[in-house]
Design a protein around this motif. Structure first.
Motif, mmCIF file in Angstrom:
data_model
loop_
_atom_site.group_PDB
_atom_site.id
_atom_site.type_symbol
_atom_site.label_atom_id
_atom_site.label_comp_id
_atom_site.label_asym_id
_atom_site.label_seq_id
_atom_site.Cartn_x
_atom_site.Cartn_y
_atom_site.Cartn_z
ATOM 1 N N ASN A 133 0.852 -1.187 0.000
ATOM 2 C CA ASN A 133 0.000 0.000 0.000
ATOM 3 C C ASN A 133 0.896 1.247 0.000
ATOM 4 O O ASN A 133 1.609 1.498 0.971
ATOM 5 C CB ASN A 133 -0.896 -0.047 1.249
ATOM 6 N N SER A 134 0.856 2.014 -1.078
ATOM 7 C CA SER A 134 1.762 3.162 -1.207
ATOM 8 C C SER A 134 1.426 4.261 -0.201
ATOM 9 O O SER A 134 2.269 5.097 0.117
ATOM 10 C CB SER A 134 1.704 3.715 -2.627
ATOM 11 N N GLN A 135 0.178 4.265 0.322
ATOM 12 C CA GLN A 135 -0.176 5.278 1.320
ATOM 13 C C GLN A 135 0.271 4.861 2.728
ATOM 14 O O GLN A 135 0.225 5.662 3.648
ATOM 15 C CB GLN A 135 -1.692 5.499 1.311
ATOM 16 N N CYS A 136 0.624 3.604 2.879
ATOM 17 C CA CYS A 136 0.994 3.107 4.219
ATOM 18 C C CYS A 136 2.509 3.175 4.414
ATOM 19 O O CYS A 136 2.998 3.830 5.327
ATOM 20 C CB CYS A 136 0.496 1.676 4.389
ATOM 21 N N ASP A 137 3.217 2.518 3.503
ATOM 22 C CA ASP A 137 4.679 2.569 3.522
ATOM 23 C C ASP A 137 5.328 2.002 4.784
ATOM 24 O O ASP A 137 6.471 2.329 5.083
ATOM 25 C CB ASP A 137 5.159 4.015 3.312
ATOM 26 N N SER A 138 4.590 1.190 5.544
ATOM 27 C CA SER A 138 5.203 0.595 6.736
ATOM 28 C C SER A 138 6.127 -0.549 6.333
ATOM 29 O O SER A 138 5.987 -1.130 5.262
ATOM 30 C CB SER A 138 4.116 0.028 7.662
#
Ligand SMILES: [Zn+2]
Ligand SMILES: [Zn+2]
Length: 160
Positions: A133-138
């Protein structure tokens, strides 16, 4: 000789009797003291081995009833390890577990690394991957099947 000095015989036999009495008294006092010492020792010993009130009471009553013959039986039946021993071994176990969780080594070069690092700073091996998920980046561990932050499942290479 006794016929000539009858008073000597009397005094010597009285002396012997009183000496025996004193020795007997001393012996009795010694045995009593030993008995008390056994009771105190058993109380201290059982207190250092268990917190169970019933076991403590039974042990002390046992030492009062038969302090000397009962002692070997107490040795057999008492808890093997003292509370201090158990406390120390639990500390050791915790220390070992703490060591295990802290000391992570790089799968490639074997050097110690932090579990928060994404790359090994020594050999540049990738230790964790980024969430899809590019919005998460964890960062995620390789063993996870989904991101711990956003829940995005990991797509295995077989399904791509
Ligand atoms: Zn490395
Ligand atoms: Zn994520």
């Amino acid at each position: 000789m006794g016929d000539y000095f009858p008073f000597l015989q009397i005094t010597s036999s009285t002396n012997l009797e009183s000496t025996l009495q004193v020795v007997g008294l001393l012996l009795a006092a010694y045995v009593l003291l030993l008995w008390l010492a056994v009771i105190v020792w058993v109380y201290r010993d059982i207190s250092s081995r268990t917190k169970d009130l019933l076991a403590r009471t039974c042990s002390v009553i046992w030492s009062i009833l038969c302090p000397f013959l009962g002692l070997p039986i107490y040795f057999v039946l008492r808890p093997k390890r003292s509370l201090q021993d158990r406390y120390e071994s639990s500390l050791t176990r915790e220390a070992i577990l703490a060591d295990l969780s802290v000391d992570i080594s790089c799968p490639d070069c074997g050097r110690l690394i932090s579990d928060e690092w994404a790359f090994c700073p020594f050999c540049q091996t990738e230790l964790r991957k980024k969430c899809r998920n590019s919005q998460c980046d964890s960062f995620m561990d390789f063993s996870w099947s989904a991101c711990a932050s956003c829940g995005t499942p990991v797509v295995s290479p077989m399904n791509i």
